[in-house]
Design a protein around this motif. Structure first.
Motif, PDB file in Angstrom:
ATOM      1  N   GLY A   4      50.591 163.891  48.623  1.00 38.09           N
ATOM      2  CA  GLY A   4      49.701 162.681  48.078  1.00 38.09           C
ATOM      3  C   GLY A   4      50.155 162.023  46.864  1.00 38.09           C
ATOM      4  O   GLY A   4      49.930 161.043  46.790  1.00 38.09           O
ATOM      5  N   LYS A   5      50.488 162.785  45.893  1.00 34.34           N
ATOM      6  CA  LYS A   5      50.923 162.317  44.881  1.00 34.34           C
ATOM      7  C   LYS A   5      52.235 161.514  44.917  1.00 34.34           C
ATOM      8  O   LYS A   5      52.533 160.274  44.322  1.00 34.34           O
ATOM      9  N   GLU A  10      54.565 155.995  45.192  1.00 36.72           N
ATOM     10  CA  GLU A  10      55.632 155.205  45.674  1.00 36.72           C
ATOM     11  C   GLU A  10      54.768 153.742  45.839  1.00 36.72           C
ATOM     12  O   GLU A  10      55.346 152.886  45.407  1.00 36.72           O
ATOM     13  N   MET A  11      53.371 153.868  46.282  1.00 32.77           N
ATOM     14  CA  MET A  11      52.666 152.428  46.222  1.00 32.77           C
ATOM     15  C   MET A  11      52.663 152.038  44.773  1.00 32.77           C
ATOM     16  O   MET A  11      52.697 150.616  44.810  1.00 32.77           O
ATOM     17  N   LEU A  15      53.863 148.095  43.727  1.00 26.28           N
ATOM     18  CA  LEU A  15      53.042 147.347  43.069  1.00 26.28           C
ATOM     19  C   LEU A  15      53.944 146.856  41.743  1.00 26.28           C
ATOM     20  O   LEU A  15      53.841 145.534  41.576  1.00 26.28           O
ATOM     21  N   MET A  16      54.450 147.722  41.105  1.00 28.27           N
ATOM     22  CA  MET A  16      55.258 147.305  39.815  1.00 28.27           C
ATOM     23  C   MET A  16      56.562 146.602  40.010  1.00 28.27           C
ATOM     24  O   MET A  16      57.291 146.072  39.076  1.00 28.27           O
ATOM     25  N   LYS A  17      57.120 146.737  41.428  1.00 28.45           N
ATOM     26  CA  LYS A  17      58.255 146.043  41.797  1.00 28.45           C
ATOM     27  C   LYS A  17      59.488 146.665  41.077  1.00 28.45           C
ATOM     28  O   LYS A  17      60.495 146.167  40.759  1.00 28.45           O
ATOM     29  N   TYR A  18      59.337 148.078  40.728  1.00 24.72           N
ATOM     30  CA  TYR A  18      60.477 148.975  40.367  1.00 24.72           C
ATOM     31  C   TYR A  18      61.473 149.070  41.597  1.00 24.72           C
ATOM     32  O   TYR A  18      61.089 149.478  42.440  1.00 24.72           O
ATOM     33  N   LEU A  37      58.100 154.710  53.086  1.00 21.28           N
ATOM     34  CA  LEU A  37      57.673 153.350  53.238  1.00 21.28           C
ATOM     35  C   LEU A  37      58.224 152.324  52.655  1.00 21.28           C
ATOM     36  O   LEU A  37      58.814 151.528  52.816  1.00 21.28           O
ATOM     37  N   TYR A  38      58.444 152.761  51.228  1.00 21.05           N
ATOM     38  CA  TYR A  38      58.898 151.514  50.173  1.00 21.05           C
ATOM     39  C   TYR A  38      60.335 152.274  49.390  1.00 21.05           C
ATOM     40  O   TYR A  38      61.053 151.479  49.011  1.00 21.05           O
TER      41      TYR A  38
END
Length: 87
Positions: A4-5, A10-11, A15-18, A37-38
């Protein structure tokens, strides 16, 4: 890291575009090479005592092709990757 962490991080990082993220003291018990996913995630495992361990995450948008990776120790991970468009 707990599943979960990992998902939350990851999300957030997406979102921060790292694009490239490195972790130390990840404490993951096994070496991994997985695409989620990302991020494409690669790690060098922690010790049996649950210390050390490193990871690198490469954003899937980089279209990175991991040519080689070697968990050299609990503190060192060697990765050779080709990033699309970075030739």
């Amino acid at each position: 890291m707990v599943a979960g962490k990992v998902q939350r991080l990851e999300m957030l990082f997406d979102l921060m575009k790292y694009e490239v993220i490195g972790f130390q003291e990840s404490r993951v018990q096994e070496s991994i090479n997985v695409t989620r996913l990302y991020y494409h995630m690669i790690s060098s495992s922690a010790t049996t005592a649950g210390t050390h361990g490193v990871q690198i995450w490469l954003h899937v948008s980089l279209q990175a092709k991991v040519l080689k990776y070697k968990p050299a120790s609990h503190r060192l991970l060697i990765i050779v990757a080709r990033i699309k468009g970075a030739e």
